[in-house]
Design a protein around this motif. Sequence first.
Motif, short mmCIF file in Angstrom:
data_model
loop_
_atom_site.label_atom_id
_atom_site.label_comp_id
_atom_site.label_asym_id
_atom_site.label_seq_id
_atom_site.Cartn_x
_atom_site.Cartn_y
_atom_site.Cartn_z
N LEU A 152 99.52 53.77 39.12
CA LEU A 152 98.76 55.14 38.62
C LEU A 152 98.64 56.22 39.19
O LEU A 152 98.71 57.23 38.88
N ARG A 153 98.35 55.91 40.36
CA ARG A 153 98.09 57.03 40.87
C ARG A 153 98.51 57.56 42.14
O ARG A 153 98.63 58.78 41.80
N SER A 154 99.96 57.22 42.34
CA SER A 154 100.67 57.65 43.61
C SER A 154 101.98 58.34 42.05
O SER A 154 101.96 59.06 42.23
N SER A 155 101.58 57.90 41.17
CA SER A 155 102.69 58.66 39.71
C SER A 155 101.97 60.05 38.65
O SER A 155 102.94 61.01 39.28
N LEU A 156 100.31 59.99 39.47
CA LEU A 156 99.62 61.02 38.70
C LEU A 156 100.14 61.39 40.03
O LEU A 156 100.37 63.45 39.92
N ARG A 157 99.72 61.41 40.95
CA ARG A 157 100.14 62.39 42.53
C ARG A 157 101.13 63.10 42.07
O ARG A 157 101.66 64.99 42.35
N ALA A 201 102.55 53.07 36.02
CA ALA A 201 102.88 54.29 35.43
C ALA A 201 104.17 54.26 36.08
O ALA A 201 105.05 53.82 36.72
N VAL A 202 104.87 55.43 34.31
CA VAL A 202 106.36 55.89 34.85
C VAL A 202 106.32 57.26 34.84
O VAL A 202 105.74 57.42 34.12
N VAL A 203 106.79 57.69 35.65
CA VAL A 203 106.51 59.45 35.64
C VAL A 203 108.31 59.25 35.53
O VAL A 203 109.55 59.48 36.67
#
Length: 515
Positions: A152-157, A201-203
């Motif tokens: 999640l953290r890198s996907s949100l970034r 997470a998935v972006v």
Amino acid sequence: MSSVAAQRADRLRDLSEVEFDNTFVRELPADPVRNSIPRRVAKASFTHVHPTAVSAPKLLAWSEALAAELGLSRPSPEALEALAGNRVFAGMQPYAARYGGHQFGVWAGQLGDGRAITLGEMIALDGSRQELQLKGAGLTPYSRSADGRAVLRSSLREFLCSEAMHSLGVPTTRALSLVATGEQVIRDMFYDGNPEPEPGAVVCRVAPSFLRFGNFQIHAATEETEELKLLVDYILRTHYPGRTPKEWFHEVCRRTGALIADWMRLGFVHGVMNTDNMSALGLTIDYGPYGWLEGYDPSWTPNTTDADGRRYCYGNQPQIGLWNLARFAESLLPLLPKEELEAGLEVYGTTYSATFRRALAAKLGLAELDDVLVNELFELMAAVETDFTLFFRGLAQVSEANLAGPLLPAFYAEPDAAHRTRLEAWLRAWLAKVSGPAEERAKRMNAVNPKYVPRNYLAQLAIDAMAQGDASVLERLMKVLARPYDEQPGQDDLAERRPEWARSKPGCSALSCSS
Ligand code: AMP
Ligand code: MG
């Protein structure tokens, strides 16, 4: 484009209703093997793959701005399934691209889309072709020993910064959605032997093409000249119509020069400028341990994995751009004369210098750059830790009557009397160079010196809130960063220098590659 999109709101449709037209898989050589077992692939530009389903998809964020450009309405439950990789609509032909790359200066062989899967190509409202690509969608033949997932953290970034970059006026891949998978991913965030479960997470990323220098390099490295030629023909036909191969290479060099000048004018540090992270369309691509200069320091890198060599630090980015283009040029030697490739590298250099100089002049409100003035400024900024963004934003408010005052919020440490005297001398010299009414000049300067940038600590606050189920911090940030050059009453707390608690907190200044 967004106002046009607004007028066409009646034409918004759900992702499930979109028609796809997949030139990449139709026109390029496919891997005949269709499984996703990690392996070496030969003589192919991509592999047909299928996203791996996740247990409990939940929409965490949606870019209204990009959706409007694509003509998409908020996702239906079926569309959300597709954005999570749980469903493939008719017309989609998911694939993972094969590419290689130079990582930290060393040829790494086959890399490829190890966790990114393109669903298909759609036509946006402005007629442009746009690929929809899921990042974190599961294993592909290019996953090597990794899991095909993203946290999640890198996907949100990535979601946050892609859209912020676009609003800052920098060419970039975009991000449409951020979806929680409901599954945990194991990561050793600090590379200290303590792997921990984290939310996945998935972006959904969007770009006309995700082709990188590395897609061409892998064919050259494995002496697949026919496949290399097919790929060059493809990118010319689809993304550079009317250009000869030479003109195309020169245009990639020009765009890359302009792109890195944009990064430099804004204090953006990509963090992992490997040749597989360099777009063949001149876009910012693959947001990992990126960062924004806070205290001005040319040797600063947000990437702790690069802390020793600092290969990809702020000040090295222009020369790394050239190095990467030189490796790209080498891969095109079977198709283009050496002299034409070398001439392209010259285009990079001249474009970068001219664009960066023009940008610096504009940041300073000058018609023409003054080298003495600029050199002294960067010495000053390095001498006492000075926030890059706040200094330039504050400069527009400086006047004879209020010299250093507007710049005080930019200092991480109180400047001593000697520094203040030196700064004031510089400010007087600068005031003597600018011309025209102060108000107009301030307006022009504010249009190029952003007030808001997605500082790492702000992204981390949004991550921490999201991990607690609170999307409002990200939503607020997205809204403010959509107008980064505007004064926005009530939002000044998002334009402050990094607080001291964030200096050494993980994620708030520096980050590892683990994602
Ligand atoms: P990056 O440094 O993130 O650009 O990634 C370099 C290479 O590693 C690319 O080929 C990625 O697809 C691959 N990669 C990174 N993380 C993962 C992962 N979790 N699963 C599979 N492949 C990955
Ligand atoms: Mg990458």
